[in-house]
Design a protein around this motif. Structure first.
Motif, PDB file in Angstrom:
ATOM      1  N   LEU A 123      -5.939  -5.672 -16.637  1.00  0.00           N
ATOM      2  CA  LEU A 123      -5.144  -5.769 -17.864  1.00  0.00           C
ATOM      3  C   LEU A 123      -4.077  -4.685 -17.880  1.00  0.00           C
ATOM      4  CD1 LEU A 123      -8.087  -6.331 -20.384  1.00  0.00           C
ATOM      5  CD2 LEU A 123      -6.598  -8.060 -19.336  1.00  0.00           C
ATOM      6  N   PRO A 124      -2.992  -4.871 -18.608  1.00  0.00           N
ATOM      7  CA  PRO A 124      -1.947  -3.838 -18.720  1.00  0.00           C
ATOM      8  C   PRO A 124      -2.551  -2.511 -19.184  1.00  0.00           C
ATOM      9  CG  PRO A 124      -1.185  -5.893 -19.692  1.00  0.00           C
ATOM     10  CD  PRO A 124      -2.638  -6.098 -19.373  1.00  0.00           C
ATOM     11  N   GLY A 125      -2.189  -1.442 -18.479  1.00  0.00           N
ATOM     12  CA  GLY A 125      -2.691  -0.109 -18.832  1.00  0.00           C
ATOM     13  C   GLY A 125      -3.969   0.278 -18.128  1.00  0.00           C
ATOM     14  N   GLU A 126      -4.646  -0.677 -17.463  1.00  0.00           N
ATOM     15  CA  GLU A 126      -5.873  -0.338 -16.744  1.00  0.00           C
ATOM     16  C   GLU A 126      -5.536   0.298 -15.394  1.00  0.00           C
ATOM     17  OE1 GLU A 126      -9.594  -3.027 -17.970  1.00  0.00           O
ATOM     18  OE2 GLU A 126      -8.086  -4.128 -16.827  1.00  0.00           O
ATOM     19  N   LYS A 127      -6.334   1.299 -15.028  1.00  0.00           N
ATOM     20  CA  LYS A 127      -6.115   1.988 -13.757  1.00  0.00           C
ATOM     21  C   LYS A 127      -6.641   1.141 -12.603  1.00  0.00           C
ATOM     22  CE  LYS A 127      -8.503   5.580 -14.757  1.00  0.00           C
ATOM     23  NZ  LYS A 127      -9.160   6.904 -14.678  1.00  0.00           N
ATOM     24  N   SER A 128      -5.802   1.017 -11.558  1.00  0.00           N
ATOM     25  CA  SER A 128      -6.241   0.270 -10.381  1.00  0.00           C
ATOM     26  C   SER A 128      -5.935   1.054  -9.123  1.00  0.00           C
ATOM     27  CB  SER A 128      -5.556  -1.099 -10.313  1.00  0.00           C
ATOM     28  OG  SER A 128      -4.171  -0.950 -10.078  1.00  0.00           O
ATOM     29  N   VAL A 129      -6.691   0.770  -8.062  1.00  0.00           N
ATOM     30  CA  VAL A 129      -6.418   1.330  -6.738  1.00  0.00           C
ATOM     31  C   VAL A 129      -6.268   0.170  -5.761  1.00  0.00           C
ATOM     32  CG1 VAL A 129      -7.588   3.521  -7.127  1.00  0.00           C
ATOM     33  CG2 VAL A 129      -8.885   1.581  -6.240  1.00  0.00           C
ATOM     34  N   LYS A 155     -10.290  -0.340 -11.501  1.00  0.00           N
ATOM     35  CA  LYS A 155     -10.241  -1.699 -10.980  1.00  0.00           C
ATOM     36  C   LYS A 155      -9.665  -1.575  -9.558  1.00  0.00           C
ATOM     37  CE  LYS A 155     -11.492  -3.980 -14.742  1.00  0.00           C
ATOM     38  NZ  LYS A 155     -10.572  -4.851 -15.500  1.00  0.00           N
ATOM     39  N   ALA A 156     -10.022  -2.496  -8.687  1.00  0.00           N
ATOM     40  CA  ALA A 156      -9.588  -2.358  -7.295  1.00  0.00           C
ATOM     41  C   ALA A 156      -9.141  -3.697  -6.728  1.00  0.00           C
ATOM     42  CB  ALA A 156     -10.709  -1.776  -6.443  1.00  0.00           C
ATOM     43  N   VAL A 157      -8.113  -3.622  -5.878  1.00  0.00           N
ATOM     44  CA  VAL A 157      -7.589  -4.780  -5.156  1.00  0.00           C
ATOM     45  C   VAL A 157      -7.723  -4.479  -3.666  1.00  0.00           C
ATOM     46  CG1 VAL A 157      -5.589  -6.256  -4.743  1.00  0.00           C
ATOM     47  CG2 VAL A 157      -5.971  -5.264  -7.014  1.00  0.00           C
ATOM     48  N   VAL A 158      -8.218  -5.455  -2.899  1.00  0.00           N
ATOM     49  CA  VAL A 158      -8.509  -5.232  -1.476  1.00  0.00           C
ATOM     50  C   VAL A 158      -7.694  -6.193  -0.618  1.00  0.00           C
ATOM     51  CG1 VAL A 158     -10.304  -5.216   0.296  1.00  0.00           C
ATOM     52  CG2 VAL A 158     -10.873  -4.532  -2.044  1.00  0.00           C
ATOM     53  N   THR A 159      -7.133  -5.672   0.482  1.00  0.00           N
ATOM     54  CA  THR A 159      -6.502  -6.525   1.481  1.00  0.00           C
ATOM     55  C   THR A 159      -6.673  -5.896   2.853  1.00  0.00           C
ATOM     56  OG1 THR A 159      -4.455  -7.619   2.203  1.00  0.00           O
ATOM     57  CG2 THR A 159      -4.230  -5.426   1.239  1.00  0.00           C
ATOM     58  N   LEU A 185       1.976  -4.289   0.900  1.00  0.00           N
ATOM     59  CA  LEU A 185       3.279  -3.902   0.351  1.00  0.00           C
ATOM     60  C   LEU A 185       3.634  -4.753  -0.868  1.00  0.00           C
ATOM     61  CD1 LEU A 185       5.212  -3.380   3.714  1.00  0.00           C
ATOM     62  CD2 LEU A 185       4.421  -1.609   2.131  1.00  0.00           C
ATOM     63  N   ASP A 186       3.254  -6.029  -0.841  1.00  0.00           N
ATOM     64  CA  ASP A 186       3.499  -6.899  -2.003  1.00  0.00           C
ATOM     65  C   ASP A 186       2.598  -6.509  -3.174  1.00  0.00           C
ATOM     66  OD1 ASP A 186       5.398  -8.348  -0.582  1.00  0.00           O
ATOM     67  OD2 ASP A 186       3.933  -9.811   0.148  1.00  0.00           O
ATOM     68  N   LEU A 187       1.329  -6.187  -2.868  1.00  0.00           N
ATOM     69  CA  LEU A 187       0.372  -5.853  -3.930  1.00  0.00           C
ATOM     70  C   LEU A 187       0.736  -4.541  -4.626  1.00  0.00           C
ATOM     71  CD1 LEU A 187      -2.968  -6.845  -2.134  1.00  0.00           C
ATOM     72  CD2 LEU A 187      -1.889  -8.041  -4.061  1.00  0.00           C
ATOM     73  N   VAL A 188       1.303  -3.597  -3.888  1.00  0.00           N
ATOM     74  CA  VAL A 188       1.718  -2.330  -4.502  1.00  0.00           C
ATOM     75  C   VAL A 188       2.726  -2.594  -5.609  1.00  0.00           C
ATOM     76  CG1 VAL A 188       2.970  -0.178  -4.113  1.00  0.00           C
ATOM     77  CG2 VAL A 188       1.258  -0.907  -2.476  1.00  0.00           C
ATOM     78  N   ARG A 189       3.682  -3.471  -5.340  1.00  0.00           N
ATOM     79  CA  ARG A 189       4.704  -3.768  -6.346  1.00  0.00           C
ATOM     80  C   ARG A 189       4.148  -4.588  -7.501  1.00  0.00           C
ATOM     81  NH1 ARG A 189       6.680  -2.870  -1.663  1.00  0.00           N
ATOM     82  NH2 ARG A 189       8.697  -1.875  -1.351  1.00  0.00           N
ATOM     83  N   GLU A 190       3.177  -5.434  -7.206  1.00  0.00           N
ATOM     84  CA  GLU A 190       2.617  -6.295  -8.256  1.00  0.00           C
ATOM     85  C   GLU A 190       1.718  -5.515  -9.213  1.00  0.00           C
ATOM     86  OE1 GLU A 190      -0.139 -10.353  -8.695  1.00  0.00           O
ATOM     87  OE2 GLU A 190       0.540  -9.675  -6.708  1.00  0.00           O
ATOM     88  N   PHE A 191       0.894  -4.603  -8.684  1.00  0.00           N
ATOM     89  CA  PHE A 191      -0.122  -3.958  -9.523  1.00  0.00           C
ATOM     90  C   PHE A 191       0.149  -2.484  -9.816  1.00  0.00           C
ATOM     91  CE2 PHE A 191      -2.403  -7.562  -7.611  1.00  0.00           C
ATOM     92  CZ  PHE A 191      -2.932  -8.145  -8.760  1.00  0.00           C
ATOM     93  N   SER A 192       1.107  -1.855  -9.151  1.00  0.00           N
ATOM     94  CA  SER A 192       1.406  -0.422  -9.360  1.00  0.00           C
ATOM     95  C   SER A 192       0.126   0.418  -9.411  1.00  0.00           C
ATOM     96  CB  SER A 192       2.199  -0.233 -10.654  1.00  0.00           C
ATOM     97  OG  SER A 192       3.428  -0.914 -10.578  1.00  0.00           O
ATOM     98  N   PRO A 193      -0.643   0.464  -8.312  1.00  0.00           N
ATOM     99  CA  PRO A 193      -1.906   1.219  -8.331  1.00  0.00           C
ATOM    100  C   PRO A 193      -1.650   2.713  -8.485  1.00  0.00           C
ATOM    101  CG  PRO A 193      -1.323   0.614  -6.078  1.00  0.00           C
ATOM    102  CD  PRO A 193      -0.347  -0.098  -6.978  1.00  0.00           C
ATOM    103  N   VAL A 194      -2.665   3.427  -8.974  1.00  0.00           N
ATOM    104  CA  VAL A 194      -2.527   4.881  -9.127  1.00  0.00           C
ATOM    105  C   VAL A 194      -2.865   5.600  -7.827  1.00  0.00           C
ATOM    106  CG1 VAL A 194      -3.009   4.778 -11.583  1.00  0.00           C
ATOM    107  CG2 VAL A 194      -4.891   5.197  -9.979  1.00  0.00           C
ATOM    108  N   ALA A 195      -3.468   4.893  -6.854  1.00  0.00           N
ATOM    109  CA  ALA A 195      -3.783   5.487  -5.549  1.00  0.00           C
ATOM    110  C   ALA A 195      -3.989   4.359  -4.538  1.00  0.00           C
ATOM    111  CB  ALA A 195      -5.019   6.375  -5.616  1.00  0.00           C
TER     112      ALA A 195
END
Length: 521
Positions: free
Chosen positions: A131-137, A160-164, A171-181
């Motif tokens: 969700l907007p404002g949630e921290k993701s890596v 929250k975490a996204v894996v690839t 590189l696409d996921l970084v722009r889509e989700f703006s992870p904090v790390a």
């Protein structure tokens, strides 16, 4: 050889020479790729060490083989045996379908694999419910079990975490989700992890994101110099993994990162404060080494800028003391000191960046502190954003610079020249160490040298040492190139006087990053 044993008639072609001969213990080695009877870096004769390896494989494809008879000082005889008539047996045909094809690497690589892409494993990550404002890596990892472990620990630490497993997707996921790390493996199936790290740290929209490199490759210094926050060597244990996400949480929670400026000149400290400080960077000061160590022991600091000429201790001693207590703390040396070759080499080992004070050096200092403080360019004033855009324009940095390539393989020279000329660089080349020295004497305005270590007669180490003894070339950036990529190679190159090191086959993105780093100075 079954093909020769079955053949009714075998043809033998022999070639003899009266050369130096080959020792008995080297007569098997010479058929291995990239190996020669004299495998030293200063061998008398040039070449890649591929000729006999390719010839042997061609002989096998034709159902034959190559033998060598030789004795030192009396020359050699190579004999090619071929069946007069040859057809592949059903068993050999089946084996050929199973066996992978051996492909000679290209001298220059863009970091992308040309192998068929393996299917991506599916993990139940959180990409569908962030969700907007949630921290993701973002977890970039090709080992499914290890990726699942990282995913579990990330969730336990409130992310929250996204894996690839793919670099392109990352590189696409970084722009889509703006992870904090980001956690990044270097061995990915489609793009080399070094390429991903370079892309992340050269893009102003992503370079503020902390990257934790987790890999079986042991090149921590390279990763840290390219902008990674940490380098962890696999296998790693759970406490280390937890520290990664704890550090990510800590950095995300800080509204302003803290920069310690160690400088005895008050006007210089004030200038740096005005240049760097704003709502996303808090500048604290120390006028000598003792005060700096006291501050570091009493408060957390994210990056240090220090002068080498301090009233109570040398900057080198201060860095050593800081490293003994803060192993991972980024250190930027900002000095007017005229550095000797030995001092340059030492700083290459113990500091992230060295900036010599000139008219343009404040801009470079701002750029490097923004990188190591992980400042989001979008939060900076417009004039500072424009400054970063200009400094990180690769064409602006490389265009017009004069580079000398020293390599005894004309194919490597051609490949690197073609690539560098696309960035409007002025490229000269030499095929021996002696020719390189003569070229540099004729071209004293040279900005950088790419030096192959495996050169005939006068090897790269000896050539680098000779360059360093030439007047005016003591601080010329020299990047060593070697095909060996063995542990300790980098240290050996730096000890000889090289500024930096890259292994062959040369990855284009990594080479360009090194060029930008050294031509920035």
């Amino acid at each position: 050889n079954q093909s020769l044993n079955r053949a009714e008639t075998v043809l033998a072609f022999s070639v003899s020479d009266s050369g130096i001969g080959i020792p008995a213990d080297k007569q098997t080695t010479i058929f291995e790729p990239f190996l020669q009877a004299d495998g030293s870096t200063s061998r008398k004769y040039g070449g890649t060490g591929l000729g006999l390896a390719i010839s042997r494989e061609l002989a096998r494809v034709l159902g034959g083989e190559i033998k060598v008879e030789s004795s030192e000082g009396r020359g050699s005889t190579f004999t090619l045996f071929l069946p007069q008539n040859y057809s592949v047996s059903p068993m050999e045909r089946a084996a050929a379908r199973i066996m992978p094809q051996a492909v000679e690497p290209e001298p220059i690589s863009n970091g992308e694999s040309e192998e068929p892409e393996p299917s991506e494993f599916a993990l139940a990550d959180d990409r569908a419910n962030i969700l907007p404002g949630e921290k993701s890596v973002l977890i970039v990892e090709d080992d499914r079990d290890f990726a699942q472990w990282l995913l579990d620990v990330a969730r336990q630490n409130g992310f929250k975490a996204v894996v690839t497993m793919r670099g392109k997707t990352a590189l696409d996921l970084v722009r889509e989700f703006s992870p904090v790390a980001i956690t990044l493996d270097l061995s990915l199936p489609d793009i080399d992890g070094w390429h991903i790290l370079n892309r992340l740290k050269s893009d102003l929209t992503t370079r503020h994101i902390p990257v934790f490199v987790i890999s079986a490759r042991e090149e921590p210094r390279n990763a840290l110099r390219l902008g990674a926050l940490r380098f962890l060597t696999k296998p790693i244990d759970e406490p280390q993994i937890r520290q990664v996400f704890e550090k990510a949480n800590e950095m995300d929670a800080k509204a302003a990162k803290k920069l310690l400026v160690v400088e005895d000149d008050e006007s210089q400290r004030n200038s740096i404060r005005e240049l760097i400080g704003n709502s996303t960077a808090q500048v604290v000061e120390a006028s000598d080494g003792g005060a700096a160590l006291e501050r570091l022991r009493n408060e957390p600091v994210d990056c240090v800028v220090l002068d080498l000429m301090l009233p109570d201790m040398s900057g080198f001693d201060l860095i050593e003391k800081i490293r003994s207590e803060n192993e991972h703390l980024p250190i930027i040396v900002y000095t007017a000191k005229d550095l000797s070759q030995e001092e340059e080499e030492k700083l290459n080992r113990i500091a992230q960046t060295t900036i010599v004070k000139t008219v343009r050096s404040p801009e470079r200092l701002f750029d490097q502190t923004a990188l190591w403080l992980h400042r989001d360019a979008a939060t900076l004033p417009e004039d500072k954003r424009e400054l970063l855009r200009r400094l990180n324009d690769p064409n602006e940095i490389l265009a017009g610079k004069k580079v000398v390539i020293v390599d005894d393989d004309i194919r490597n020279i051609f490949a690197m020249t073609s690539m560098l000329e696309r960035f409007k660089m002025n490229v000269h080349s030499a095929e021996t160490g002696k020719a390189a020295l003569e070229l540099l004497q004729a071209e004293p305005e040279t900005d950088l040298v790419l030096m192959d270590i495996m050169l005939p007669e006068m090897d790269g180490y000896e050539t680098i040492r000779a360059v360093r003894k030439m007047y005016g070339f003591e601080q010329l950036p020299i990047i060593a190139l070697t095909a060996k990529a063995m542990k300790g190679d980098r240290e050996k190159c730096i000890d000889a006087g090289a500024s930096d090191y890259i292994s062959k086959p040369v990855d284009t993105e990594r080479l360009l990053t090194l060029l930008r780093n050294w031509l920035h100075r």
